[in-house]
Design an enzyme around this catalytic site. Sequence first.
Site, PDB file in Angstrom:
ATOM      1  N   HIS A  80      76.993  80.465  35.567  1.00 36.98           N
ATOM      2  CA  HIS A  80      77.935  79.830  36.497  1.00 36.98           C
ATOM      3  C   HIS A  80      79.258  79.606  35.779  1.00 36.98           C
ATOM      4  CE1 HIS A  80      79.537  77.055  39.509  1.00 36.98           C
ATOM      5  NE2 HIS A  80      78.619  77.575  40.309  1.00 36.98           N
ATOM      6  N   ASP A 114      71.630  80.226  43.661  1.00 39.37           N
ATOM      7  CA  ASP A 114      71.141  81.449  44.326  1.00 39.37           C
ATOM      8  C   ASP A 114      69.793  81.919  43.807  1.00 39.37           C
ATOM      9  OD1 ASP A 114      74.534  82.279  44.244  1.00 39.37           O
ATOM     10  OD2 ASP A 114      73.376  81.931  46.079  1.00 39.37           O
TER      11      ASP A 114
HETATM   12  C1  SDX Z   1      77.872  81.154  43.185  1.00 37.28           C
HETATM   13  O1  SDX Z   1      82.041  78.962  41.748  1.00 37.28           O
HETATM   14  C2  SDX Z   1      81.059  78.461  42.389  1.00 37.28           C
HETATM   15  O2  SDX Z   1      80.894  77.275  42.502  1.00 37.28           O
HETATM   16  C3  SDX Z   1      80.107  79.495  42.966  1.00 37.28           C
HETATM   17  C4  SDX Z   1      78.884  78.917  43.662  1.00 37.28           C
HETATM   18  C5  SDX Z   1      79.254  78.119  44.890  1.00 37.28           C
HETATM   19  O3  SDX Z   1      78.467  77.231  45.271  1.00 37.28           O
HETATM   20  O4  SDX Z   1      80.291  78.489  45.520  1.00 37.28           O
HETATM   21  O5  SDX Z   1      78.171  78.091  42.757  1.00 37.28           O
HETATM   22  C6  SDX Z   1      77.964  80.036  44.138  1.00 37.28           C
HETATM   23  O6  SDX Z   1      78.630  82.084  43.301  1.00 37.28           O
HETATM   24  C7  SDX Z   1      76.892  81.058  42.040  1.00 37.28           C
HETATM   25  C8  SDX Z   1      76.976  82.276  41.078  1.00 37.28           C
HETATM   26  C9  SDX Z   1      76.204  83.416  41.725  1.00 37.28           C
HETATM   27  N1  SDX Z   1      76.362  84.663  40.922  1.00 37.28           N
HETATM   28  C10 SDX Z   1      75.352  85.155  40.200  1.00 37.28           C
HETATM   29  O7  SDX Z   1      74.258  84.607  40.061  1.00 37.28           O
HETATM   30  C11 SDX Z   1      75.668  86.498  39.559  1.00 37.28           C
HETATM   31  C12 SDX Z   1      75.187  86.507  38.113  1.00 37.28           C
HETATM   32  N2  SDX Z   1      76.019  85.578  37.348  1.00 37.28           N
HETATM   33  C13 SDX Z   1      77.112  86.165  36.576  1.00 37.28           C
HETATM   34  O8  SDX Z   1      77.788  87.181  37.257  1.00 37.28           O
HETATM   35  C14 SDX Z   1      77.970  85.096  35.922  1.00 37.28           C
HETATM   36  O9  SDX Z   1      77.119  84.176  35.366  1.00 37.28           O
HETATM   37  C15 SDX Z   1      79.026  84.364  36.730  1.00 37.28           C
HETATM   38  C16 SDX Z   1      80.033  85.289  37.285  1.00 37.28           C
HETATM   39  C17 SDX Z   1      78.401  83.562  37.811  1.00 37.28           C
HETATM   40  C18 SDX Z   1      79.718  83.393  35.777  1.00 37.28           C
HETATM   41  O10 SDX Z   1      80.196  84.129  34.720  1.00 37.28           O
HETATM   42  P1  SDX Z   1      80.916  83.347  33.502  1.00 37.28           P
HETATM   43  O11 SDX Z   1      80.353  81.983  33.327  1.00 37.28           O
HETATM   44  O12 SDX Z   1      82.382  83.464  33.710  1.00 37.28           O
HETATM   45  O13 SDX Z   1      80.431  84.097  32.250  1.00 37.28           O
HETATM   46  P2  SDX Z   1      81.070  85.401  31.699  1.00 37.28           P
HETATM   47  O14 SDX Z   1      81.134  86.410  32.820  1.00 37.28           O
HETATM   48  O15 SDX Z   1      82.329  85.047  30.978  1.00 37.28           O
HETATM   49  O16 SDX Z   1      79.932  85.814  30.677  1.00 37.28           O
HETATM   50  C19 SDX Z   1      79.715  85.039  29.467  1.00 37.28           C
HETATM   51  C20 SDX Z   1      78.581  85.757  28.754  1.00 37.28           C
HETATM   52  C21 SDX Z   1      78.779  87.271  28.724  1.00 37.28           C
HETATM   53  O17 SDX Z   1      78.054  87.764  27.612  1.00 37.28           O
HETATM   54  P3  SDX Z   1      78.911  88.088  26.244  1.00 37.28           P
HETATM   55  O18 SDX Z   1      80.078  88.968  26.662  1.00 37.28           O
HETATM   56  O19 SDX Z   1      79.348  86.736  25.708  1.00 37.28           O
HETATM   57  O20 SDX Z   1      77.915  88.800  25.351  1.00 37.28           O
HETATM   58  O21 SDX Z   1      77.373  85.541  29.499  1.00 37.28           O
HETATM   59  C22 SDX Z   1      76.884  86.780  29.971  1.00 37.28           C
HETATM   60  C23 SDX Z   1      78.055  87.739  29.961  1.00 37.28           C
HETATM   61  O22 SDX Z   1      77.596  89.062  29.852  1.00 37.28           O
HETATM   62  N3  SDX Z   1      76.384  86.524  31.341  1.00 37.28           N
HETATM   63  C24 SDX Z   1      75.243  86.996  31.785  1.00 37.28           C
HETATM   64  C25 SDX Z   1      75.122  86.486  33.081  1.00 37.28           C
HETATM   65  N4  SDX Z   1      76.192  85.741  33.356  1.00 37.28           N
HETATM   66  C26 SDX Z   1      76.986  85.766  32.268  1.00 37.28           C
HETATM   67  N5  SDX Z   1      74.322  87.792  31.210  1.00 37.28           N
HETATM   68  C27 SDX Z   1      73.238  88.085  31.998  1.00 37.28           C
HETATM   69  N6  SDX Z   1      73.051  87.617  33.257  1.00 37.28           N
HETATM   70  C28 SDX Z   1      73.974  86.840  33.819  1.00 37.28           C
HETATM   71  N7  SDX Z   1      73.800  86.400  35.044  1.00 37.28           N
END
Ligand code: SDX
Length: 394
Positions: A272, A329
């Site tokens: 998140h 989710d």
């Molecule tokens: C919602 O904003 C809100 O409030 C949204 C929401 C709402 O109520 O409106 O809460 C609803 O959208 C919840 C989120 C739903 N999305 C998902 O579940 C999709 C999977 N999650 C990821 O896409 C991700 O976690 C995000 C986009 C939600 C958040 O990304 P961040 O916190 O900005 O993290 P990042 O993209 O900067 O990643 C940081 C690290 C990376 O690894 P490194 O480059 O450091 O090696 O964490 C890893 C990312 O690759 N990472 C994940 C991951 N999420 C981040 N690795 C594996 N699985 C994941 N889900």
Amino acid sequence: KTGLVTYDPGFTSTAACSSAITYIDGDAGILRYRGYAIDQLATNSTFLEVSYLLIYGELPTRQQLDAFTNRISRHTLLHEDLKRFFEGFPRDAHPMPVLSSAVSALSTFYQDSLDPHDEEAVELSTVRLMAKVFTIAAYAYKKSVGQPFLYPDNSLGVVENFLRMTFGFPAEPYEVDPDMARALDTLLILHADHEQNCSTSTVRLVGSSQANLFASISAGVNALFGPLHGGANQAVLEMLTRISDVEGGNVDDFVNRVKNKEQGAKLMGFGHRVYKNYDPRAKIVKEQAETILKKLGVNDPLLDIAMSLEEKALADDYFVERKLYPNVDFYTGVIYRAMGFPTKMFTVLFALGRLPGWIAHWREMMSDPQNKIGRPRQLYTGSAERLYVPVGQR
Ligand code: SDX
């Protein structure tokens, strides 16, 4: 109201806006709507009461809640010409673009409630949306399964009416399962607002041009559709189904692929932008999942796979170091599936829950012209000035 805030890596960004609607503490895992903690509201309140709280700022008295409920129940019908919209969509259309198109079209049928500065018009478009979006969502489902539409039954509450229009048939009576209605009502509460998430910021940004409420909400629906945002609940079910069907339910290989980032593999429903702790909503949904599946007599192996995925990830440094926890989710799709919704409807259900939050933010922004996202600036990284070269000399 919006100050310059400096973030790493050392560049400044303006805070999107200020808002009095929802408070989140991502590190402590706190979520409050107008000061009320999410677990208190999920346990004690109803979706319509929480919608009133988000939109008007206070918990309603009994009369206020009854008046709000009655006003909404008088607007559940769609204009007969709007119903014909659904005939134009292909049978296999995803219900989210159907929803955003129909919501946008509401502004052509209800031109008497478009002025964002006319209090009566804002009130009318608020109750029209709170009523008609549920009917549109049910019709989007009926269209996708080729079944006849049911007119709303205004003796039912919003959630019961939606379930009846979705799963009922004109040829026979449909009894709404009270456990299912209560569980869906709670899930809608959990999705009702979440401060400046992608879709809510979209509603505020579109509304900041003085676009009417229908147009702004339609833009929010489109933003929510993305798989990194509201589309994640559908992506989680597709991920669990793949693990079940392809990997025989073995989560180890999948987790390794995620850690190696094979083809961008992600643990959908995890992580998140704000919560770097367990999403308080995910905790409530997980408890709901076990209870409602038992009540509905559904034994879904995908729930077991989800639980073993969570257990494995929370014990694995890769996820712990990156502060990746289940978000709202992760478990919702298992419940929606047990209720009988197809995966394509999951994000529509998210939109139904988020509707009052979007409306509340649009109204808050409209009531304070200074407090809007307006026109964000950028850091320009393109070419310095250069002179035009005629095509023959390039
Ligand atoms: C919602 O904003 C809100 O409030 C949204 C929401 C709402 O109520 O409106 O809460 C609803 O959208 C919840 C989120 C739903 N999305 C998902 O579940 C999709 C999977 N999650 C990821 O896409 C991700 O976690 C995000 C986009 C939600 C958040 O990304 P961040 O916190 O900005 O993290 P990042 O993209 O900067 O990643 C940081 C690290 C990376 O690894 P490194 O480059 O450091 O090696 O964490 C890893 C990312 O690759 N990472 C994940 C991951 N999420 C981040 N690795 C594996 N699985 C994941 N889900």
